[in-house]
Design a protein around this motif. Structure first.
Motif, PDB file in Angstrom:
ATOM      1  N   ARG A   1       3.100   0.132   0.851  1.00  0.00           N
ATOM      2  CA  ARG A   1       4.310  -0.957   0.762  1.00  0.00           C
ATOM      3  C   ARG A   1       4.137  -1.550  -0.648  1.00  0.00           C
ATOM      4  NH1 ARG A   1       3.921  -4.405   6.061  1.00  0.00           N
ATOM      5  NH2 ARG A   1       4.179  -2.587   7.835  1.00  0.00           N
ATOM      6  N   GLN A   2       5.153  -1.646  -1.549  1.00  0.00           N
ATOM      7  CA  GLN A   2       5.459  -2.399  -2.705  1.00  0.00           C
ATOM      8  C   GLN A   2       5.481  -3.935  -1.894  1.00  0.00           C
ATOM      9  OE1 GLN A   2       5.748  -1.189  -5.677  1.00  0.00           O
ATOM     10  NE2 GLN A   2       6.010  -3.338  -6.489  1.00  0.00           N
ATOM     11  N   GLN A   3       4.824  -4.633  -2.909  1.00  0.00           N
ATOM     12  CA  GLN A   3       5.136  -6.054  -2.389  1.00  0.00           C
ATOM     13  C   GLN A   3       5.294  -7.299  -3.594  1.00  0.00           C
ATOM     14  OE1 GLN A   3       1.264  -8.578  -1.395  1.00  0.00           O
ATOM     15  NE2 GLN A   3       2.105  -8.120   0.752  1.00  0.00           N
TER      16      GLN A   3
ATOM     17  N   VAL B   1      15.440  -9.184  -6.157  1.00  0.00           N
ATOM     18  CA  VAL B   1      14.698  -7.775  -5.907  1.00  0.00           C
ATOM     19  C   VAL B   1      15.939  -6.715  -5.689  1.00  0.00           C
ATOM     20  CG1 VAL B   1      12.952  -6.205  -4.792  1.00  0.00           C
ATOM     21  CG2 VAL B   1      12.739  -8.625  -5.259  1.00  0.00           C
ATOM     22  N   THR B   2      16.055  -5.560  -6.355  1.00  0.00           N
ATOM     23  CA  THR B   2      17.005  -4.655  -5.968  1.00  0.00           C
ATOM     24  C   THR B   2      16.192  -3.496  -5.422  1.00  0.00           C
ATOM     25  OG1 THR B   2      18.449  -4.980  -8.087  1.00  0.00           O
ATOM     26  CG2 THR B   2      18.615  -2.999  -6.800  1.00  0.00           C
ATOM     27  N   LEU B   3      16.681  -3.223  -4.087  1.00  0.00           N
ATOM     28  CA  LEU B   3      15.801  -2.291  -3.362  1.00  0.00           C
ATOM     29  C   LEU B   3      16.387  -0.574  -3.444  1.00  0.00           C
ATOM     30  CD1 LEU B   3      16.005  -4.297   0.144  1.00  0.00           C
ATOM     31  CD2 LEU B   3      13.910  -4.096  -1.449  1.00  0.00           C
ATOM     32  N   PRO B   4      15.555   0.236  -3.178  1.00  0.00           N
ATOM     33  CA  PRO B   4      16.002   1.649  -3.376  1.00  0.00           C
ATOM     34  C   PRO B   4      17.391   2.010  -2.922  1.00  0.00           C
ATOM     35  CG  PRO B   4      13.807   1.550  -2.437  1.00  0.00           C
ATOM     36  CD  PRO B   4      14.543   0.148  -2.302  1.00  0.00           C
ATOM     37  N   ASP B   5      18.109   1.584  -1.828  1.00  0.00           N
ATOM     38  CA  ASP B   5      19.405   1.680  -1.647  1.00  0.00           C
ATOM     39  C   ASP B   5      20.267   1.089  -2.379  1.00  0.00           C
ATOM     40  OD1 ASP B   5      18.671  -0.806  -0.460  1.00  0.00           O
ATOM     41  OD2 ASP B   5      19.892  -0.243   1.184  1.00  0.00           O
ATOM     42  N   GLY B   6      20.011  -0.126  -3.105  1.00  0.00           N
ATOM     43  CA  GLY B   6      20.930  -0.899  -3.968  1.00  0.00           C
ATOM     44  C   GLY B   6      21.042  -2.335  -3.349  1.00  0.00           C
TER      45      GLY B   6
ATOM     46  N   TYR C   1       7.863  -3.717   1.249  1.00  0.00           N
ATOM     47  CA  TYR C   1       8.856  -2.377   1.299  1.00  0.00           C
ATOM     48  C   TYR C   1       8.303  -1.357   1.134  1.00  0.00           C
ATOM     49  CZ  TYR C   1      10.639  -2.785  -3.004  1.00  0.00           C
ATOM     50  OH  TYR C   1      10.703  -3.014  -4.720  1.00  0.00           O
ATOM     51  N   ARG C   2       8.501  -0.025   1.666  1.00  0.00           N
ATOM     52  CA  ARG C   2       8.160   1.130   1.122  1.00  0.00           C
ATOM     53  C   ARG C   2       8.875   1.703  -0.067  1.00  0.00           C
ATOM     54  NH1 ARG C   2       8.552   2.693   6.851  1.00  0.00           N
ATOM     55  NH2 ARG C   2       6.488   1.979   7.859  1.00  0.00           N
ATOM     56  N   PRO C   3       8.322   2.100  -1.213  1.00  0.00           N
ATOM     57  CA  PRO C   3       9.042   1.997  -2.383  1.00  0.00           C
ATOM     58  C   PRO C   3      10.139   3.322  -2.473  1.00  0.00           C
ATOM     59  CG  PRO C   3       6.746   2.876  -2.754  1.00  0.00           C
ATOM     60  CD  PRO C   3       6.800   2.147  -1.406  1.00  0.00           C
ATOM     61  N   ASN C   4       9.722   4.499  -1.581  1.00  0.00           N
ATOM     62  CA  ASN C   4      10.365   5.619  -1.423  1.00  0.00           C
ATOM     63  C   ASN C   4      11.242   5.706  -0.133  1.00  0.00           C
ATOM     64  OD1 ASN C   4       9.486   6.904  -3.952  1.00  0.00           O
ATOM     65  ND2 ASN C   4       7.585   7.126  -2.904  1.00  0.00           N
TER      66      ASN C   4
ATOM     67  N   ASP D   1      16.442   4.620   8.926  1.00  0.00           N
ATOM     68  CA  ASP D   1      16.662   3.495   8.742  1.00  0.00           C
ATOM     69  C   ASP D   1      15.690   2.840   7.555  1.00  0.00           C
ATOM     70  OD1 ASP D   1      18.559   3.543  10.747  1.00  0.00           O
ATOM     71  OD2 ASP D   1      16.979   2.829  12.365  1.00  0.00           O
ATOM     72  N   ARG D   2      16.221   1.720   7.198  1.00  0.00           N
ATOM     73  CA  ARG D   2      15.701   0.965   5.917  1.00  0.00           C
ATOM     74  C   ARG D   2      15.005  -0.113   6.411  1.00  0.00           C
ATOM     75  NH1 ARG D   2      21.245   0.036   3.243  1.00  0.00           N
ATOM     76  NH2 ARG D   2      22.017  -0.061   5.593  1.00  0.00           N
ATOM     77  N   GLU D   3      13.661  -0.414   6.034  1.00  0.00           N
ATOM     78  CA  GLU D   3      12.836  -1.313   6.462  1.00  0.00           C
ATOM     79  C   GLU D   3      12.246  -2.249   5.281  1.00  0.00           C
ATOM     80  OE1 GLU D   3      10.716  -0.386  10.423  1.00  0.00           O
ATOM     81  OE2 GLU D   3      10.647   1.379   9.231  1.00  0.00           O
ATOM     82  N   VAL D   4      12.202  -3.651   5.759  1.00  0.00           N
ATOM     83  CA  VAL D   4      11.584  -4.858   4.901  1.00  0.00           C
ATOM     84  C   VAL D   4      10.741  -5.438   5.862  1.00  0.00           C
ATOM     85  CG1 VAL D   4      13.115  -4.301   3.032  1.00  0.00           C
ATOM     86  CG2 VAL D   4      13.374  -6.152   4.536  1.00  0.00           C
ATOM     87  N   TRP D   5       9.949  -6.344   4.947  1.00  0.00           N
ATOM     88  CA  TRP D   5       9.030  -7.276   5.670  1.00  0.00           C
ATOM     89  C   TRP D   5       9.046  -8.493   5.070  1.00  0.00           C
ATOM     90  CZ3 TRP D   5       8.285  -2.256   5.911  1.00  0.00           C
ATOM     91  CH2 TRP D   5       7.881  -1.380   6.911  1.00  0.00           C
TER      92      TRP D   5
END
Length: 356
Positions: free
Chosen positions: A139-141, A152-157, A170-173, A179-183
């Motif tokens: 996870r990227q933190q 922060v811009t996530l991998p999906d924009g 969140y997971r960087p890849n 499904d997209r997930e963040v904590w």
């Protein structure tokens, strides 16, 4: 947490963090005292961020129970670890060559149970630690300091604006078909992009201690301070589910609604609310509407890490309406002082408010 009884975490390695009881409790079973302690530690020791990230990933995704290892299972575990280590060594020759003699000496040595556990943890880190960085499990933190916001811009924009003293993981890849997930721990405003695949739209899931927030594409604010989760929807639709209560119904929120999930209370409260009040911080403002000074003090503590100390309870219950800057603490305090005819004195992070 009693500071005199704690080790010097600033000198800890990844292995030390994995084996530490307080650190494991923060990652696997967090409560407010441990969350407060470790967030403060990260602010004071940014040089330890990489070690904390790797130790967190190992605990979250391996969930190894070091204290449950039995003598009968140790030999089988060593066989598996030997194989993993050999595979790891093929791609990390320089690092593993220095570690191999130490690892080989561990096998068969008559350690006590906790010593075997510590040895296993070290080998797990060596054999598997690098693997986490090459897979989606790591996870990227992102963590903001007091008085700091960050977008922060996530991998999906999708874009996430983090409020002060908040953490987003969140997971960087990201898999294009998953499904997209963040904590989230703290407060953030989300602008989620819609993602379409052949099988349908992909959900975007925000995990908090009390709620899982699922959307397809929308804008919403989440605050997880003090063990509660508060969600305010600005645009689109949101589904709320309780991860620890599978029997609880899924709640569908509409724009202009606020939902509150409190620790220890099963029912989630939903009511109409003005989103602008809860998203004012994204415009570098505080928006107060007949708000007690006691509640204003809590927001200043969340944002700036300061503690307002009132002369008495009557003063703490005085109410204020208006928008104030969240970027300049001194200007904000001066405004409150002028409004209520107060004397303001400061001693480090304690700010004392008294009537003239």
């Amino acid at each position: 947490m009693n500071a005199p009884d704690l080790p010097d975490f600033s000198q800890f390695s990844v292995q030390d963090f994995v084996l530490d009881e307080s650190f494991r409790r923060w990652i696997l079973q967090p409560d407010e005292p441990t969350m407060s302690f470790w967030h403060t530690f990260m602010l004071n020791h940014p040089e330890q961020q990489a070690a904390i990230d790797e130790a967190s990933a190992i605990l979250l995704h391996l969930r190894v129970r070091y204290d449950d290892l039995t003598t009968a299972s140790q030999e089988r575990i060593w066989q598996v670890l030997d194989l993993a280590y050999d595979n790891y060594r093929q791609t990390h020759d320089e690092q593993s060559s220095a570690k191999e003699p130490i690892i080989r000496r561990l096998v068969g040595h008559p350690f006590r149970r906790w010593q075997v556990a510590a040895s296993l943890a070290g080998v797990l880190i060596l054999a598997i630690g690098g693997w986490f960085y090459r897979t989606n499990w790591y996870r990227q933190q992102i963590h903001t300091r007091y008085g700091e916001t960050q977008t922060v811009t996530l991998p999906d924009g999708s874009r996430v604006q983090l409020n002060a003293n908040s953490t987003l993981s969140y997971r960087p890849n990201w898999d294009n078909d998953a499904d997209r997930e963040v904590w989230l721990d703290g407060e953030a405003f989300f602008k989620v992009t819609k993602q379409q695949t052949a099988s349908g739209r992909l959900k975007f899931i925000t995990h908090t201690p009390n709620l899982d927030i699922s959307v397809l594409g929308t804008q919403f604010n989440v605050n997880t301070r003090r063990g509660n989760t508060v969600v305010v929807l600005s645009e689109g639709k949101i589904q709320l589910s309780q991860p620890d209560n599978k029997k609880a119904p899924v709640i569908l929120m509409k724009p202009g609604e606020l939902a509150v999930a409190q620790t220890g209370i099963e029912q989630v409260t939903v009511k109409p609310e003005k989103p602008q009040r809860y998203t004012a911080w994204t415009r570098q403002e505080f928006a107060f509407d007949n708000t007690p000074l006691r509640d204003i003090a809590q927001q200043l503590n969340d944002t700036w890490g300061v503690t307002l100390v009132f002369e008495d309870n009557d003063l703490a219950e005085r109410r204020f309406t208006g928008n104030l800057t969240s970027q300049d603490l001194e200007t904000l305090l001066a405004t409150l002082a002028a409004t209520f005819d107060l004397e303001v004195t400061r001693n480090e992070n304690n700010i004392y408010l008294r009537r003239h």
